[in-house]
Write an enzyme that holds these catalytic residues in place. Structure first.
Site, mmCIF file in Angstrom:
data_model
loop_
_atom_site.group_PDB
_atom_site.id
_atom_site.type_symbol
_atom_site.label_atom_id
_atom_site.label_comp_id
_atom_site.label_asym_id
_atom_site.label_seq_id
_atom_site.Cartn_x
_atom_site.Cartn_y
_atom_site.Cartn_z
ATOM 1 N N PHE A 134 0.815 -0.686 -0.006
ATOM 2 C CA PHE A 134 -0.167 0.145 -0.175
ATOM 3 C C PHE A 134 0.796 1.415 0.051
ATOM 4 C CE2 PHE A 134 -1.934 3.487 1.721
ATOM 5 C CZ PHE A 134 -3.577 3.209 0.788
ATOM 6 N N ASP A 219 9.117 2.721 1.718
ATOM 7 C CA ASP A 219 8.099 3.401 2.539
ATOM 8 C C ASP A 219 7.912 2.760 3.101
ATOM 9 O OD1 ASP A 219 5.580 4.152 2.766
ATOM 10 O OD2 ASP A 219 4.695 3.281 1.451
ATOM 11 N N LYS A 248 2.173 9.746 8.391
ATOM 12 C CA LYS A 248 1.690 9.211 9.663
ATOM 13 C C LYS A 248 1.876 9.385 11.162
ATOM 14 C CE LYS A 248 -1.148 5.469 7.690
ATOM 15 N NZ LYS A 248 -0.922 4.651 6.471
HETATM 16 C C1 LIG Z 1 -0.807 5.157 5.052
HETATM 17 C C2 LIG Z 1 0.230 4.973 4.333
HETATM 18 C C3 LIG Z 1 0.173 5.164 2.965
HETATM 19 C C4 LIG Z 1 -0.189 7.489 2.178
HETATM 20 O O1 LIG Z 1 -0.216 7.866 3.387
HETATM 21 P P1 LIG Z 1 -1.488 8.992 3.032
HETATM 22 O O2 LIG Z 1 -1.033 10.511 4.141
HETATM 23 O O3 LIG Z 1 -2.998 8.280 3.084
HETATM 24 O O4 LIG Z 1 -1.374 9.859 1.542
HETATM 25 C C5 LIG Z 1 1.526 4.919 1.959
HETATM 26 N N1 LIG Z 1 2.367 4.135 2.601
HETATM 27 C C6 LIG Z 1 1.741 3.816 3.294
HETATM 28 C C7 LIG Z 1 2.819 2.305 3.994
HETATM 29 C C8 LIG Z 1 0.466 4.149 4.937
HETATM 30 O O5 LIG Z 1 0.107 2.559 5.610
#
Ligand SMILES: *Cc1c(COP(=O)(O)O)cnc(C)c1O
Length: 392
Positions: A134, A219, A248
């Site tokens: 994700f 990420d 986050k």
């Molecule tokens: C939540 C998340 C995103 C997206 O972040 P947003 O602030 O909602 O755009 C991207 N990568 C990972 C691993 C995430 O958990």
């Protein structure tokens, strides 16, 4: 307004793109949230991984108050003290790279992908990402997100993406070519169900990137900022990435995203190539600085490690009692309980007993308490879950 009236207002005026739990949350404090009907809820999934040091941490609240009285926003046409200071703090806690700031995880990944393309020769245009990943909801990041359910209705997506099974070295090697600009991976997949990368997998990924001249992007939007017991998820592995992305928990509840790249890679992002109006504004940076200071002053990395092990042990005991639990996996306070069947109803039943957890990928209960969580709070959460599993 009553809960029903507020829900009615949403039905009329707010786009219904989220499946919402039927509660209105009006206050947060540490590891608890309070709803409009006066219920106090133990929060084991605070802010969907945003409130990494708990709700309304006093140090963060104070930093925001002070900064709000000095300077809320100034554009990136100028130098901004707190932006520089935050970049330094992050750099010193990772691989000594340079930072770019934005406002969300998706934006951080967008920046990383653009930088990877800009930094590598033009014939390199492909990205390799993993199944069950994700990376966000913008067009590039949703394309990078290798889960068909997120693609439904949005085809055709961006060109140049190849998807491989996570932790599968052979598949990755096969997908590689001279056309690959970057590999984008989460060290531990969050939304995909708390899937932990093996050391061998990340090491081979690093080697393949080096061999083909591709950029390794990790990420760390969910794994970053101490949740796993180290500042960043990659620090559990014997590798260094070229780029990491964060968001986050970074701002302790304030919207902020960041990308860190090695000085060599970062040099490709020259004026005119990328930007963000709000990125690195003083308010968000002051909050993020306070988050880092709180984590260090209160020894929260250590607590995340200890409480992670404690929660794991307690959940293992539940597994022995309830056949629906297949196994527990994760690192630090990023914990997945793999069920043998769907778990969405369990989340609702826990909430009815004032415990908030999450279920992802249909059958994985996700515990991601804040780094300030105590063993008593974990005991209580496990006790409630035990009761719910005994009923069903
Ligand atoms: C939540 C998340 C995103 C997206 O972040 P947003 O602030 O909602 O755009 C991207 N990568 C990972 C691993 C995430 O958990």
């Amino acid at each position: 307004m009553t809960t029903d009236e507020i829900i009615e207002m949403f039905d009329k005026y707010v786009i219904a793109n989220y499946g919402r739990l039927p509660r209105v949350i009006v206050k947060g404090e540490g590891n608890y949230i309070f709803d409009a009907d006066g219920n106090k809820i133990l929060d084991m999934f605070p802010g969907w991984a945003v409130s990494g040091i708990g709700h309304c941490h006093p140090k963060v609240v104070e930093a925001i108050r002070t900064q709000a009285g000095e300077l809320l926003h100034i554009d990136n046409t100028f130098y901004i003290t707190k932006q520089g200071k935050l970049a330094k703090l992050l750099s010193e806690r990772a691989f000594g790279g340079k930072c770019f700031f934005c406002n969300s995880g998706a934006e951080a990944n967008e920046a990383a992908m653009k930088l990877a393309r800009k930094h590598t020769p033009q014939e390199k245009y492909k990205f390799i990402t993993a199944h069950d990943s994700f990376h966000g909801r913008t067009f590039a990041t949703v394309t990078a997100t290798a889960q068909p359910k997120y693609h439904d209705g949005f085809l055709p997506l961006l060109a140049g993406f190849e998807y491989v099974p996570f932790n599968d070295i052979d598949a990755l090697a096969k997908a590689f070519s001279d056309e690959v600009a970057a590999v984008l991976l989460e060290p531990i997949q969050g939304e995909g169900g708390i899937n932990v990368a093996t050391n061998e997998y990340l090491q081979t990924t690093r080697e393949l990137c080096d061999k083909y001249g591709a950029v390794l992007i990790l990420d760390e939007v969910q794994t970053g900022m101490g949740r796993t017991g180290k500042w960043f998820g990659y620090q559990h592995y014997d590798i260094e990435p070229d780029i990491i992305t964060m968001a986050k928990a970074l701002g302790g509840g304030v919207a902020i995203g960041a990308m860190m790249a090695t000085a060599e890679v970062a040099a490709s992002l020259v004026p005119g190539t990328h930007a963000s109006t709000f990125g690195g504004n003083p308010l968000a940076c002051a909050a993020a600085i306070a988050v880092i200071e709180a984590i260090e002053q209160e020894y929260l990395l250590d607590n995340a490690d200890k409480m992670g092990k404690y929660a794991n042990q307690k959940l293992q005991q539940l597994k022995d009692k309830h056949a629906i639990i297949d196994h527990i996996r994760g690192k630090g306070l990023m914990i997945g309980v793999q069920l043998t069947k769907t778990g969405t109803k369990i989340v609702d039943k826990c909430l009815a007993k004032d415990l908030r957890i999450n279920c992802t990928n249909d059958s994985v209960l996700r515990f991601m308490p804040s780094m300030t969580v105590t063993s008593e709070q974990i005991d209580r959460a496990v006790e409630i879950l035990d009761g719910v599993l005994s009923e069903s």
